[in-house]
Design a protein around this motif. Sequence first.
Motif, PDB file in Angstrom:
ATOM      1  N   ILE A  25      25.533  15.320  -1.213  1.00  0.00           N
ATOM      2  CA  ILE A  25      25.266  16.146  -2.395  1.00  0.00           C
ATOM      3  C   ILE A  25      26.304  15.885  -3.479  1.00  0.00           C
ATOM      4  O   ILE A  25      25.973  15.720  -4.663  1.00  0.00           O
ATOM      5  CB  ILE A  25      25.237  17.640  -2.002  1.00  0.00           C
ATOM      6  N   GLN A  26      27.577  15.847  -3.085  1.00  0.00           N
ATOM      7  CA  GLN A  26      28.647  15.603  -4.055  1.00  0.00           C
ATOM      8  C   GLN A  26      28.501  14.225  -4.698  1.00  0.00           C
ATOM      9  O   GLN A  26      28.653  14.076  -5.921  1.00  0.00           O
ATOM     10  CB  GLN A  26      30.010  15.699  -3.365  1.00  0.00           C
ATOM     11  N   ALA A  27      28.175  13.230  -3.877  1.00  0.00           N
ATOM     12  CA  ALA A  27      28.035  11.870  -4.403  1.00  0.00           C
ATOM     13  C   ALA A  27      26.902  11.773  -5.412  1.00  0.00           C
ATOM     14  O   ALA A  27      27.057  11.146  -6.482  1.00  0.00           O
ATOM     15  CB  ALA A  27      27.796  10.895  -3.245  1.00  0.00           C
TER      16      ALA A  27
ATOM     17  N   LEU B 273      23.580   6.309   1.422  1.00  0.00           N
ATOM     18  CA  LEU B 273      23.440   6.726   0.025  1.00  0.00           C
ATOM     19  C   LEU B 273      24.679   6.373  -0.779  1.00  0.00           C
ATOM     20  O   LEU B 273      24.578   5.794  -1.873  1.00  0.00           O
ATOM     21  CB  LEU B 273      23.183   8.232  -0.045  1.00  0.00           C
ATOM     22  N   ILE B 274      25.838   6.702  -0.261  1.00  0.00           N
ATOM     23  CA  ILE B 274      27.087   6.473  -0.992  1.00  0.00           C
ATOM     24  C   ILE B 274      27.307   4.978  -1.236  1.00  0.00           C
ATOM     25  O   ILE B 274      27.702   4.569  -2.332  1.00  0.00           O
ATOM     26  CB  ILE B 274      28.269   7.107  -0.222  1.00  0.00           C
ATOM     27  N   HIS B 275      27.015   4.148  -0.235  1.00  0.00           N
ATOM     28  CA  HIS B 275      27.163   2.697  -0.411  1.00  0.00           C
ATOM     29  C   HIS B 275      26.207   2.167  -1.483  1.00  0.00           C
ATOM     30  O   HIS B 275      26.592   1.314  -2.295  1.00  0.00           O
ATOM     31  CB  HIS B 275      26.911   1.980   0.916  1.00  0.00           C
ATOM     32  N   VAL B 276      24.968   2.666  -1.496  1.00  0.00           N
ATOM     33  CA  VAL B 276      23.997   2.187  -2.482  1.00  0.00           C
ATOM     34  C   VAL B 276      24.380   2.642  -3.888  1.00  0.00           C
ATOM     35  O   VAL B 276      24.304   1.857  -4.849  1.00  0.00           O
ATOM     36  CB  VAL B 276      22.571   2.666  -2.118  1.00  0.00           C
ATOM     37  N   LEU B 277      24.819   3.882  -4.030  1.00  0.00           N
ATOM     38  CA  LEU B 277      25.238   4.362  -5.352  1.00  0.00           C
ATOM     39  C   LEU B 277      26.449   3.588  -5.851  1.00  0.00           C
ATOM     40  O   LEU B 277      26.578   3.332  -7.061  1.00  0.00           O
ATOM     41  CB  LEU B 277      25.549   5.864  -5.293  1.00  0.00           C
TER      42      LEU B 277
ATOM     43  N   ASN C  30       0.782  -1.241   0.000  1.00  0.00           N
ATOM     44  CA  ASN C  30       0.000   0.000   0.000  1.00  0.00           C
ATOM     45  C   ASN C  30       0.811   1.288   0.000  1.00  0.00           C
ATOM     46  O   ASN C  30       0.231   2.376  -0.059  1.00  0.00           O
ATOM     47  CB  ASN C  30      -0.944   0.021   1.209  1.00  0.00           C
ATOM     48  N   GLN C  31       2.143   1.224   0.082  1.00  0.00           N
ATOM     49  CA  GLN C  31       2.912   2.468   0.174  1.00  0.00           C
ATOM     50  C   GLN C  31       3.995   2.586  -0.894  1.00  0.00           C
ATOM     51  O   GLN C  31       4.919   3.386  -0.752  1.00  0.00           O
ATOM     52  CB  GLN C  31       3.525   2.607   1.578  1.00  0.00           C
ATOM     53  N   ASN C  32       3.847   1.835  -1.962  1.00  0.00           N
ATOM     54  CA  ASN C  32       4.742   1.943  -3.118  1.00  0.00           C
ATOM     55  C   ASN C  32       6.212   1.731  -2.755  1.00  0.00           C
ATOM     56  O   ASN C  32       7.108   2.352  -3.331  1.00  0.00           O
ATOM     57  CB  ASN C  32       4.561   3.294  -3.817  1.00  0.00           C
ATOM     58  N   GLU C  33       6.447   0.842  -1.780  1.00  0.00           N
ATOM     59  CA  GLU C  33       7.811   0.552  -1.350  1.00  0.00           C
ATOM     60  C   GLU C  33       8.449  -0.504  -2.243  1.00  0.00           C
ATOM     61  O   GLU C  33       7.768  -1.255  -2.928  1.00  0.00           O
ATOM     62  CB  GLU C  33       7.790   0.048   0.096  1.00  0.00           C
ATOM     63  N   SER C  34       9.771  -0.583  -2.181  1.00  0.00           N
ATOM     64  CA  SER C  34      10.474  -1.683  -2.836  1.00  0.00           C
ATOM     65  C   SER C  34      10.280  -2.950  -2.009  1.00  0.00           C
ATOM     66  O   SER C  34      10.308  -2.900  -0.777  1.00  0.00           O
ATOM     67  CB  SER C  34      11.966  -1.370  -2.941  1.00  0.00           C
ATOM     68  N   PRO C  35      10.097  -4.095  -2.653  1.00  0.00           N
ATOM     69  CA  PRO C  35       9.990  -5.342  -1.891  1.00  0.00           C
ATOM     70  C   PRO C  35      11.343  -5.872  -1.427  1.00  0.00           C
ATOM     71  O   PRO C  35      11.409  -6.881  -0.722  1.00  0.00           O
ATOM     72  CB  PRO C  35       9.341  -6.301  -2.892  1.00  0.00           C
ATOM     73  N   PHE C  36      12.434  -5.182  -1.817  1.00  0.00           N
ATOM     74  CA  PHE C  36      13.782  -5.665  -1.513  1.00  0.00           C
ATOM     75  C   PHE C  36      14.492  -4.743  -0.520  1.00  0.00           C
ATOM     76  O   PHE C  36      14.653  -3.549  -0.772  1.00  0.00           O
ATOM     77  CB  PHE C  36      14.614  -5.758  -2.796  1.00  0.00           C
ATOM     78  N   ASP C  37      14.933  -5.301   0.584  1.00  0.00           N
ATOM     79  CA  ASP C  37      15.742  -4.562   1.550  1.00  0.00           C
ATOM     80  C   ASP C  37      17.208  -4.628   1.118  1.00  0.00           C
ATOM     81  O   ASP C  37      17.592  -5.437   0.260  1.00  0.00           O
ATOM     82  CB  ASP C  37      15.569  -5.175   2.947  1.00  0.00           C
ATOM     83  N   LEU C  38      18.065  -3.785   1.736  1.00  0.00           N
ATOM     84  CA  LEU C  38      19.492  -3.856   1.456  1.00  0.00           C
ATOM     85  C   LEU C  38      20.064  -5.169   1.991  1.00  0.00           C
ATOM     86  O   LEU C  38      19.614  -5.665   3.029  1.00  0.00           O
ATOM     87  CB  LEU C  38      20.236  -2.685   2.111  1.00  0.00           C
ATOM     88  N   PRO C  39      21.062  -5.723   1.313  1.00  0.00           N
ATOM     89  CA  PRO C  39      21.703  -6.935   1.819  1.00  0.00           C
ATOM     90  C   PRO C  39      22.314  -6.702   3.205  1.00  0.00           C
ATOM     91  O   PRO C  39      22.813  -5.607   3.495  1.00  0.00           O
ATOM     92  CB  PRO C  39      22.795  -7.223   0.784  1.00  0.00           C
ATOM     93  N   LEU C  40      22.295  -7.718   4.038  1.00  0.00           N
ATOM     94  CA  LEU C  40      22.804  -7.601   5.402  1.00  0.00           C
ATOM     95  C   LEU C  40      24.273  -7.192   5.426  1.00  0.00           C
ATOM     96  O   LEU C  40      24.684  -6.373   6.260  1.00  0.00           O
ATOM     97  CB  LEU C  40      22.612  -8.923   6.147  1.00  0.00           C
ATOM     98  N   LEU C  41      25.074  -7.726   4.513  1.00  0.00           N
ATOM     99  CA  LEU C  41      26.489  -7.375   4.484  1.00  0.00           C
ATOM    100  C   LEU C  41      26.683  -5.881   4.210  1.00  0.00           C
ATOM    101  O   LEU C  41      27.576  -5.250   4.787  1.00  0.00           O
ATOM    102  CB  LEU C  41      27.224  -8.206   3.426  1.00  0.00           C
TER     103      LEU C  41
END
Length: 356
Positions: A69-71, A257-261, A32-43
């Motif tokens: 911002i720079q990233a 953010l930086i890790h995900v990018l 109901n909230q347009n979320e991703s079904p996938f969480d970040l990996p535990l590692l």
Amino acid sequence: MDKDLIRLLNPALQQIGAYKVDGGQQADVKLNQNESPFDLPLLMKEAILDEFKQEAWNRYPDILPFRGIQAYANFIGVSPESVMMSNGSNEMLYTIFLACLSKGSKVVIPIPSFSLYEKLAILLQSQIVAVPMHEDLAFDVPEIIRRAKDEKAGFVVLSTPNNPTSSSLTLEEIRMITSEVNAIVLVDEAYIEFSREESAITLLEEASNLIVLRTMSKALALAGMRIGFAMTNPGLMAQIAKPKIPFTSSRLAEITLIHVLDNYHLVEEAVSYILKERLRMSEALKKISGIRVFESDANFIIIRVSDAQKVFSSLIGEGILVRNVSGYPSMENCLRFNIGLRRENDLLLEKLLVFQ
């Protein structure tokens, strides 16, 4: 509440209500909230937390999240002076609306659209110029331009792909709007990663009146981390940044953010999965008698049923939470649900076949 106290408050409060999610935010199958079904990996979470442990928790973060911002500026290919990071895109909306609207000013908002736009305009005592969507929930671009000109509106807000309708504007339509109206145009791209259309970021150099808004809550699966961005030319950014509340973005959000990018292939894989499931779900829904399926350009699907409240309640009884969006203009008896895991999607299809 005491009437003497009410009169001391902003009178616009009497026209709006507090944000709520019908059905709550907990369910066995939550769509109901347009979320991703996938969480970040535990590692990755562990690596983020290990880095965050080295931060001084007794010190304020930077006034503005310059490292984040720079990233993001590097990631999308614009100058850092053109980018602002916020505590979710909703906070950036507050900032932009504060910078662009005042009492009596006019804002063009296609309807239906994200409810926060209207709420902020009302709080700022601005006049809303509502432009209804077409019957198929597509944008009425000529009417948006006409009303902006006729009303001499100084601000236009476009959610594309649009929530709650899931429809989009083409890049050429956005170019047409920014070039023909004498207004600042905010393009909210919360769902752009799922769209067939090109991002309006490509227009930033040619359209000095354009602001593009992004969230990391959808495709990047960071709804719980609260990260949003606005992009515009440096001159306009310097002005709209003035109402920005300092220190609202945490170092944890920047590090995440930086890790995900740096691991963006995970986002691309998740988006690919969601798009395949969107197509499969749409085709399956079209085969269910009594359901109208609207074309989707986001990570959610809109359907029209005979009795939305009845279906909504029946699904809750089965532990499935969707969104009843029937209260929006032109969306009578419509339900919205985001794409989940395949087993969740299959269960929803099974129950819709029974309840519709």
